[in-house]
Design an enzyme around this catalytic site. Structure first.
Site: not given
Ligand code: HSE
Length: 401
Positions: A11, A100, A124, A127, A129, A182, A185, A196, A200
């Protein structure tokens, strides 16, 4: 001409190629040199893809090609991303990453190699996006002593909590729907258990302190225990529930945590909804500032990776300063942190709760089978002791001051 390799054509990796192609003229102007994708590393082949001919399966082709000076690592995970990144930096090639897990686990070591080899390790996209947050911390806020960061750093959980808030549905139902669409996950553990967000906030905390905050030292709770009943109470209190990742540099120590918090309508993070992320930063001169935008997704994340590529192109042969040393930050025991709590107990524990907590503020939404209340401010240790006396609860949520 600057030749680039992209590791992982998933992706984000395919997004990197798309961003470079779509905004070619602007990007080349800003980089002051033309950028070209020379290789894409992936285990798979991509027949019919316009970049099919760039796909290679052997990393050594990239590593041994002196023309390639910038590598975008968009593989995720630490194996083999760690080895690949280290080898690239040791060869003097800059690496721009969205990974990350790798940055949180090996950031200071990889930054040190980049310094020694006069190249760059930029992250960059790791964290928030597409939200610029690493660069503001590294460049724009260098006159500040940053003493607090509070973030909504995970889009999946923010989407789930927003749906629960707006539609009054329960966690399992929203998760199922998010997976079908979607947004979540198939294995949602890393998101819904807070892992996650933990990585971050470890990265942001390290940049905040200039030293290394180990993600394993950060107390982390996810959102799986939050129910539609919690949101009923939240509404009654003019609040919502958000999964917050926070760190505080105080006279009592360095505190960091990921957990669901009740946050009031007046707080700027209250209005951060759906898949959006935001980072709320407090500096001792500036006061509060907030960084908001799309925290995930192909093109926003890829845009952040490519912004790092442009930075590398502008700084060839020079290392961009990043204050993140290997020295460890002692993260204070969460039990010493002080705050108010919201608690729900079965109705037959009303007396026990009043006995244990003394002054408390009842919250009533007409659920006869339970007793709910807000506590006074106390340490997490005191709170745990009192809860032990009562013998458990239906749920308890921390309240953001
Ligand atoms: N799973 C992450 C999220 C993706 O939901 O925010 C971006 O890191």
């Amino acid at each position: 001409m600057i030749q680039i390799a992209v590791l992982g054509y998933g992706t984000v990796g395919s997004g990197v190629v798309e961003v470079i192609e779509t905004n070619k003229a602007d990007i080349n102007k800003k980089a002051a040199e033309d950028l070209a994708v020379k290789y894409i590393l992936d285990l798979r082949d991509f027949p019919g893809d316009p970049y099919e001919s760039k796909v290679v399966h052997d990393y050594n082709i990239i590593l041994n090609d002196p023309d390639v000076t910038i590598i975008c690592e968009t593989m995720g995970g630490t194996k083999p991303a760690y080895e690949f990144t280290k080898q690239a930096l040791l060869a003097g090639k800059s690496v721009c990453t969205s990974n990350k897990e790798l940055v949180a686990a090996h950031g200071p070591e990889l930054l040190k190699i980049a310094r020694e080899k006069r190249c760059n390790y930029l992250f960059e996209a790791s964290v928030g996006g597409g939200i610029p947050i690493i660069r503001p911390l590294n460049y724009s806020l260098t006159a500040e002593h940053i003493d607090g960061i509070t973030g909504i750093l995970n889009g999946t959980t923010n989407y789930i909590l927003t749906k629960m808030d707006k539609e009054g549905v329960d966690f399992d139902e929203v998760l199922k729907e998010a997976q079908e669409k979607g947004y979540a996950e198939r294995n949602p553990e890393a998101d819904v258990e807070g892992y996650d967000a933990c990585r971050k906030i470890a990265i942001l905390s390290s940049l905040m302190s200039g030293k290394n905050v180990n993600y394993e030292d950060i107390y982390t709770e996810g959102i799986t225990k939050i129910s539609s009943a919690d949101f009923k109470y939240a509404k009654q209190m003019n609040k919502s529930v958000k999964l917050l990742a926070l760190s505080r540099d105080t006279e009592d120590g360095f505190f960091a945590m990921v957990a669901p918090f009740l946050i009031s309508r007046e707080h700027p993070l209250y209005s951060v909804n759906g898949v959006f992320n935001a980072v709320y930063v407090h500096g001792n001169m500036l006061g509060d500032s907030m960084y908001y935008g799309r925290g995930a997704g192909k093109l926003p994340t890829a845009s952040a990776v490519v912004s790092d590529v442009v930075d590398c192109a502008r700084h060839q042969g020079k290392t961009i300063m990043c204050f993140w040393d290997e020295e460890k930050v002692e993260v204070a025991d969460r039990k010493r942190a002080r705050r108010k709590f919201f608690v729900r107990v079965p109705a037959d524990k009303r007396e026990a709760a009043m006995g244990a907590f003394g002054a408390l503020a009842e919250v009533n939404v007409g659920l006869a089978e339970e007793f709910a209340f807000m506590t006074q401010e106390m340490s997490e240790a005191e709170f745990d002791e009192k809860m032990e006396k009562i013998g458990g609860c239906l749920n308890r949520i921390r309240i953001m001051a």
